[in-house]
Design a protein around this motif. Structure first.
Motif, PDB file in Angstrom:
ATOM      1  N   LEU A 136       0.825  -1.275   0.095  1.00 47.87           N
ATOM      2  CA  LEU A 136       0.043  -0.067   0.012  1.00 47.87           C
ATOM      3  C   LEU A 136       0.969   1.126  -0.023  1.00 47.87           C
ATOM      4  O   LEU A 136       0.615   2.244  -0.762  1.00 47.87           O
ATOM      5  N   ILE A 137       2.032   1.255   0.877  1.00 48.03           N
ATOM      6  CA  ILE A 137       2.713   2.349   0.757  1.00 48.03           C
ATOM      7  C   ILE A 137       3.543   2.735  -0.494  1.00 48.03           C
ATOM      8  O   ILE A 137       3.707   3.636  -1.177  1.00 48.03           O
ATOM      9  N   LEU A 138       3.767   1.568  -1.093  1.00 45.19           N
ATOM     10  CA  LEU A 138       4.638   1.740  -2.473  1.00 45.19           C
ATOM     11  C   LEU A 138       3.616   2.151  -3.248  1.00 45.19           C
ATOM     12  O   LEU A 138       3.748   3.047  -4.000  1.00 45.19           O
ATOM     13  N   GLN A 139       2.369   1.863  -3.236  1.00 45.51           N
ATOM     14  CA  GLN A 139       1.368   2.193  -4.346  1.00 45.51           C
ATOM     15  C   GLN A 139       1.183   3.865  -4.233  1.00 45.51           C
ATOM     16  O   GLN A 139       1.078   4.367  -5.122  1.00 45.51           O
ATOM     17  N   ILE A 140       0.954   4.224  -2.670  1.00 44.26           N
ATOM     18  CA  ILE A 140       0.807   5.575  -2.682  1.00 44.26           C
ATOM     19  C   ILE A 140       2.027   6.375  -2.910  1.00 44.26           C
ATOM     20  O   ILE A 140       1.742   7.540  -3.603  1.00 44.26           O
ATOM     21  N   TRP A 166       1.864   9.222  -6.036  1.00 47.09           N
ATOM     22  CA  TRP A 166       2.387  10.586  -5.833  1.00 47.09           C
ATOM     23  C   TRP A 166       3.350  11.172  -6.764  1.00 47.09           C
ATOM     24  O   TRP A 166       3.238  12.105  -7.289  1.00 47.09           O
ATOM     25  N   VAL A 167       4.392  10.314  -6.992  1.00 43.56           N
ATOM     26  CA  VAL A 167       5.315  10.435  -8.120  1.00 43.56           C
ATOM     27  C   VAL A 167       4.901  10.662  -9.386  1.00 43.56           C
ATOM     28  O   VAL A 167       5.308  11.838 -10.174  1.00 43.56           O
ATOM     29  N   LYS A 168       3.881  10.064  -9.881  1.00 46.93           N
ATOM     30  CA  LYS A 168       3.406   9.953 -11.113  1.00 46.93           C
ATOM     31  C   LYS A 168       2.694  11.245 -11.261  1.00 46.93           C
ATOM     32  O   LYS A 168       2.659  12.111 -12.219  1.00 46.93           O
ATOM     33  N   GLN A 169       1.564  11.643 -10.345  1.00 51.33           N
ATOM     34  CA  GLN A 169       0.838  12.673 -10.186  1.00 51.33           C
ATOM     35  C   GLN A 169       1.842  13.963 -10.270  1.00 51.33           C
ATOM     36  O   GLN A 169       1.660  15.024 -11.074  1.00 51.33           O
TER      37      GLN A 169
END
Length: 51
Positions: A33-37, A41-44
């Motif tokens: 979950l933390i990796l997905q978040i 965030w980086v992509k955004q």
């Protein structure tokens, strides 16, 4: 295979508890979950810089 780096996060107890419950609802680990978040965030932020 991707090279991985071990990192430690000091997460407040309440946030840690929320992350655990959210991850369980999604059927994934808290780490996943933390990796997905972080990926989202980086992509955004990358998308905002190119816009």
């Amino acid at each position: 295979m991707t090279t991985r780096v071990r990192t430690g996060l000091r997460i407040p107890y309440e946030l840690n508890t929320k992350l655990i419950f959210i991850a369980r609802e999604m059927g994934i680990s808290k780490n996943a979950l933390i990796l997905q978040i972080l990926r989202d965030w980086v992509k955004q932020n990358d998308d905002q810089k190119t816009a």
